[in-house]
Scaffold this active site. Structure first.
Site, mmCIF file in Angstrom:
data_model
loop_
_atom_site.group_PDB
_atom_site.id
_atom_site.type_symbol
_atom_site.label_atom_id
_atom_site.label_comp_id
_atom_site.label_asym_id
_atom_site.label_seq_id
_atom_site.Cartn_x
_atom_site.Cartn_y
_atom_site.Cartn_z
ATOM 1 N N LYS A 145 0.805 -1.210 0.000
ATOM 2 C CA LYS A 145 0.000 0.000 0.000
ATOM 3 C C LYS A 145 0.848 1.276 0.000
ATOM 4 O O LYS A 145 0.642 2.166 -0.835
ATOM 5 C CB LYS A 145 -0.892 -0.047 1.244
ATOM 6 C CG LYS A 145 -1.649 1.194 1.531
ATOM 7 C CD LYS A 145 -2.181 1.135 2.948
ATOM 8 C CE LYS A 145 -1.041 1.151 3.933
ATOM 9 N NZ LYS A 145 -1.335 1.847 5.180
ATOM 10 N N THR A 146 1.808 1.341 0.898
ATOM 11 C CA THR A 146 2.649 2.538 0.970
ATOM 12 C C THR A 146 3.424 2.718 -0.318
ATOM 13 O O THR A 146 3.629 3.831 -0.795
ATOM 14 C CB THR A 146 3.622 2.423 2.148
ATOM 15 O OG1 THR A 146 2.887 2.033 3.302
ATOM 16 C CG2 THR A 146 4.294 3.749 2.406
ATOM 17 N N ASP A 201 -4.039 8.176 3.043
ATOM 18 C CA ASP A 201 -3.625 6.866 3.528
ATOM 19 C C ASP A 201 -4.611 6.407 4.606
ATOM 20 O O ASP A 201 -5.211 7.234 5.290
ATOM 21 C CB ASP A 201 -2.216 7.016 4.117
ATOM 22 C CG ASP A 201 -1.582 5.680 4.436
ATOM 23 O OD1 ASP A 201 -2.063 4.664 3.914
ATOM 24 O OD2 ASP A 201 -0.604 5.665 5.203
ATOM 25 N N GLU A 202 -4.786 5.120 4.775
ATOM 26 C CA GLU A 202 -5.650 4.565 5.836
ATOM 27 C C GLU A 202 -7.021 5.240 5.842
ATOM 28 O O GLU A 202 -7.510 5.685 6.874
ATOM 29 C CB GLU A 202 -5.002 4.757 7.223
ATOM 30 C CG GLU A 202 -3.593 4.242 7.347
ATOM 31 C CD GLU A 202 -3.535 2.755 7.687
ATOM 32 O OE1 GLU A 202 -4.548 2.054 7.498
ATOM 33 O OE2 GLU A 202 -2.473 2.307 8.121
ATOM 34 N N GLN A 242 -9.392 -3.654 7.940
ATOM 35 C CA GLN A 242 -8.460 -3.243 8.983
ATOM 36 C C GLN A 242 -8.946 -2.007 9.729
ATOM 37 O O GLN A 242 -8.155 -1.277 10.340
ATOM 38 C CB GLN A 242 -7.070 -2.981 8.397
ATOM 39 C CG GLN A 242 -6.404 -4.237 7.889
ATOM 40 C CD GLN A 242 -4.951 -4.003 7.540
ATOM 41 O OE1 GLN A 242 -4.124 -3.761 8.400
ATOM 42 N NE2 GLN A 242 -4.643 -4.049 6.254
ATOM 43 N N ARG A 282 -0.059 -9.888 10.670
ATOM 44 C CA ARG A 282 1.256 -9.321 10.986
ATOM 45 C C ARG A 282 2.374 -10.327 10.762
ATOM 46 O O ARG A 282 3.542 -9.977 10.699
ATOM 47 C CB ARG A 282 1.337 -8.849 12.462
ATOM 48 C CG ARG A 282 0.372 -7.751 12.883
ATOM 49 C CD ARG A 282 0.411 -6.582 11.989
ATOM 50 N NE ARG A 282 -0.671 -6.659 11.016
ATOM 51 C CZ ARG A 282 -0.731 -5.936 9.919
ATOM 52 N NH1 ARG A 282 0.212 -5.064 9.654
ATOM 53 N NH2 ARG A 282 -1.733 -6.059 9.074
#
Length: 794
Positions: free
Chosen positions: A40-41, A224-225, A255, A654
């Site tokens: 994503k980043t 973002d997010e 998430q 994770r």
DNA sequence: ACAAGGGACCTTTTT
DNA sequence: GGTCCCTTGT
């Protein structure tokens, strides 16, 4: 002639088709559903780099927003590695950081003093307490914490006091306090976190030229997010997105774990509808985990009803099974884990040795960390706990900052009160009350009211203020470092902590504050966020970026953007903050790193929430029990239960290589032994991906209360034999008849509600076990042992 | 004015 | 069990 794909092609080389498609989307609104570990980043930063290098926009035309400073930094670091661009000057930052920057630039229009300071959560709470006391609000009926929550909630929804719907007396009072709180903040020249957002939003909403200016300027807005945005942040984005702007929102509804603080997943659907989003791209290729881990995550999250729908896949192969362990007690769980970790680190299993910092222990709530810490400590395994107090939140640092804030803004009553009698200088509650009365009567700040006080108390106060005023004068020509050093001496803080027995650490921290200031001034180029914009950044010079003139790679194309026909009045002055004011802002917006020993190779302990965004080779998720995970406060409401499930999903994803899930039958919580049934989430995982290290439905022998009187620190480790497949041996041998709860007829037990009683009979096994108990005061009751808190009385 | 002791509280957290 | 807040005692 555009886009110049050739120039940008190296950027696109290592992207998969979906990522590439997302990066090169046309200039229109888009929603990217980016699963965990899907890069994503990378997509976000490459998108920015691609837009810049193809000449579609100049660096001044980009607005990129994140939630955390860490994410913002990461983005800037990666971007500057890709392109020779001055990221410092760009509008990349957190929502709050950017709003701060905006308000600094337009402080007059926002009706704020140029030196306005930011209240953190602690400051806000103490301001509310003070206000409620002053107005004689019954703190039984209106707890300060709850009031704070109410005010923050209103602001997150974009509501001023006069806009809040009032239903009944209770509401009316709350709104009244909210109103008073606002007036107090305005008088003192301070803003809380919510206010940074709300005031920015209102200025954009109410001031046409300002709004139009920024709308013209920001051609590309990247978020973002996005699933974590609240109502106000969404409205703020809407204000900034003008005719020609494109909003590129990246998020993952699975998430979304921050509903409790105002996040609205619904913003994703609203965005698609209100912005007529035509481009939606799902990033489902996962580059992090093996498929047993991913399958578990996918299967679990498929039990949620409200989803946009997404399934992660990987090329990494199945990998190891997800290991499940059941322990008789929380202590045994921790000890098993420590033993397992030793093998993992030594590397005497099938996998090579893991670094300690690649092993994480996740838990639902902070209280769970204690047992684990004890076990790690006793085994002398280095570990690091995330969360807890951060540097700028420590009491001694807050005191020092309060001195600095009063130097900068004498009207900051919150800071004034914090230090007026710290270190103690004989100004007690009575004197302070008198001073507060005087200030209220005069409608002035506490600082200014001092001159109208009389008597012995007045003399003490006058002495204090004189000292402050002198210090303010003395520090006028000093550097930031010298200012802080002089303040530390003159305030008496250093001296005070020297005389305290436990003061050594605090003095070290205060010295560290000097270092923090020093590196802020030099390295950080003192405060991107804190400095008002120089005029050229808003003027044509910025919009018609000339890379060559900035010493940048001249291959970045010139961009033909219209010169602004309007320059906001405030920005014309080019006014900047003093280094001190800038540093204080920095301290409030960036509460500092969690712990000092960051570089050490240590086991990582943290809540599932703080693990979001991180990844580890090896992850232990502990305390997978009903009531804990899912948390008891979230079990009754389907919505919050779904959030718990998403939380579990975040936790599972994770892990890169190895994942453990564990639960304990009994657990000491809040000083009470609790009997917990294993989490329902186990039933929602694919059996084929799991490996039960302990029998799936076992019954432990022995007394569950064996350790009740205190944790023996030298309890023998259980794991003697180590099999090739798994490091763990079966736990305590199954002994036979005696049931796991360790209760017997005739036993005296204690119940939190009913007090002491005698066990009459017991029925059922494990999670079904029930006991009939005779309580002298409440009669005979049947209690489910998995729920009731029963402690044996000797 | 201040230090020490008793009692209620107790998800999750960034800014 | 641990923390914060309030009361009590000097």
């Amino acid at each position: 002639m555009f886009p110049e794909v050739d120039a940008a092609s190296p950027l696109l080389q290592n992207l998969n088709p979906e990522q590439g498609a997302a990066v090169t989307l046309p200039n229109e609104h888009a929603l990217i559903l980016a699963g965990a570990g899907s890069g994503k980043t990378r997509v976000l930063t490459t998108r920015i780099a691609w837009l810049l290098s193809t000449g579609q926009v100049s660096s001044g035309g980009i607005l990129a927003v994140t939630f955390t400073n860490k994410a913002a930094k990461e983005m800037m670091t990666r971007l500057s590695a890709m392109l020779p661009v001055n990221v410092r000057g760009m509008w990349i930052g957190t929502f709050h950081g950017l709003c701060n920057r905006f308000l600094r630039a337009h402080y007059k229009l926002a009706n704020l003093p140029s030196t306005f300071q930011i209240l953190d959560t602690q400051d806000q709470l103490s301001a509310i307490k003070r206000l409620m006391k002053q107005h004689n609000v019954d703190d039984e009926r209106f707890p300060a914490k709850q009031t704070q929550w109410f005010i923050a909630g209103c602001k997150e929804d974009g509501l001023r006091p006069n806009m809040v719907e009032v239903r009944g007396e209770e509401d009316r009072k709350k709104v009244e306090i909210y109103q008073l709180y606002e007036e107090q903040c305005q008088r003192e020249g301070v803003v809380d976190f919510g206010e940074l957002m709300l005031r920015s939003y209102e200025l954009l909403r109410d001031n046409d030229p300002i709004r139009e200016h920024y709308q013209r300027r920001f051609r590309h807005i990247l978020i973002d997010e996005f699933q974590d945005t609240n109502k106000l942040q969404y409205a703020w984005i809407k204000m900034l997105a003008g005719e020609g702007s494109s909003v590129f929102a990246v998020g993952d509804d699975d998430q979304s774990i921050y509903a409790f603080r105002g996040a609205r997943v619904g913003n994703m659907a609203d965005f698609v509808r209100e912005f007529h989003v035509r481009h939606q791209i799902k990033l489902e290729q996962n580059y992090r985990s093996h498929s047993n881990i991913l399958d578990s995550a996918n299967e679990l999250i498929s039990h949620n009803k409200t989803r946009l729908g997404k399934n992660l896949r990987t090329d990494a192969g199945p990998g190891e099974p997800v290991r499940v362990y059941e322990a008789p007690t929380d202590l045994a769980e921790a000890q098993w884990m420590v033993e397992e970790m030793r093998h993992l680190v030594r590397g005497d299993g099938p996998e090579g040795g893991f670094e300690r910092k690649e092993i994480a222990v996740l838990y639902r709530s902070n209280a769970q960390s204690r047992v684990i810490e004890t076990a790690l400590f006793n085994a002398a395994v280095p570990y690091r706990v995330y969360g807890g107090l951060r540097f700028f939140e420590r009491a001694e640092i807050k005191h020092a900052l309060a001195y600095l804030r009063v130097l900068e803004n004498p009207n900051d009553d919150t800071s004034f009160l914090r230090i007026v009698n710290f270190p103690p200088r004989g100004i007690g509650a009575r004197s302070i009350e008198q001073l507060q009365d005087a200030a209220r009567a005069a409608g002035s700040s506490l600082h200014d009211a001092v001159k109208s006080t009389t008597g012995k108390a007045g003399a003490n106060l006058a002495g204090f203020v004189a000292k402050l005023d002198k210090l303010r004068e003395d520090t006028l020509d000093l550097t930031l470092r010298e200012t802080i050093e002089l303040m530390l001496q003159q305030s008496g803080l250093i001296e005070h902590y020297k005389s305290e027995r436990e003061g050594g650490d605090r003095i070290e921290n205060l010295e560290e504050l000097v270092n923090a200031a020093e590196s802020f001034v030099t390295q950080e180029g003192f405060g991107r966020d804190a400095v008002a914009l120089p005029v050229d950044e808003l003027g044509p010079g910025m919009l018609r970026q000339s890379p060559a003139s900035q010493g940048l790679d001249p291959s970045l194309p010139e961009v033909n953007e219209p010169a602004p026909d309007y320059v906001p009045p405030d920005a014309e002055t080019g006014e900047t903050l003093s280094p001190l004011a800038a540093f204080l802002t920095h301290a409030a917006l960036e509460s500092g790193d969690n712990q000092a020993q960051a570089g050490q190779d240590a086991i990582q302990l943290m809540t599932v929430h703080s693990a979001k965004g991180l990844e580890f080779d090896c992850v232990f998720i502990t305390g997978m029990e009903e009531g804990l995970f899912p948390h008891e406060n979230s079990m009754s409401d389907p919505q919050s239960l779904e959030e718990e499930r998403r939380l579990a999903y975040v936790a599972i994803t994770r892990a890169r290589k190895r994942l453990y899930l564990s639960h304990a039958q009994t657990r000491l919580l809040h000083g009470q032994t609790r009997y917990n049934v294993k989490s329902r989430f186990f039933e929602e995982l694919p059996e084929g991906a799991l490996k039960w290290l302990t029998p799936k439905n076992q019954n432990f022998g022995g007394s569950a209360f064996g350790y009740g009187s205190g944790y023996p620190s030298t309890r023998p480790a259980q794991s003697a034999g180590f099999s090739r497949e798994s490091f763990s041996s079966p736990p305590v041998p199954v002994q036979k008849a005696e049931p796991s709860h360790g209760l017997k007829g005739g036993m005296k037990v204690f119940h939190t509600k009913f007090g002491e009683g005698t066990v009459v009979s017991i029925e059922g096994q494990n999670e079904d076990a029930r006991a009939q108990v005779n309580f002298p005061r409440h009669g005979i009751k049947w209690l489910a042992l998995s729920v009731a808190k029963l402690t044996p009385v000797p």
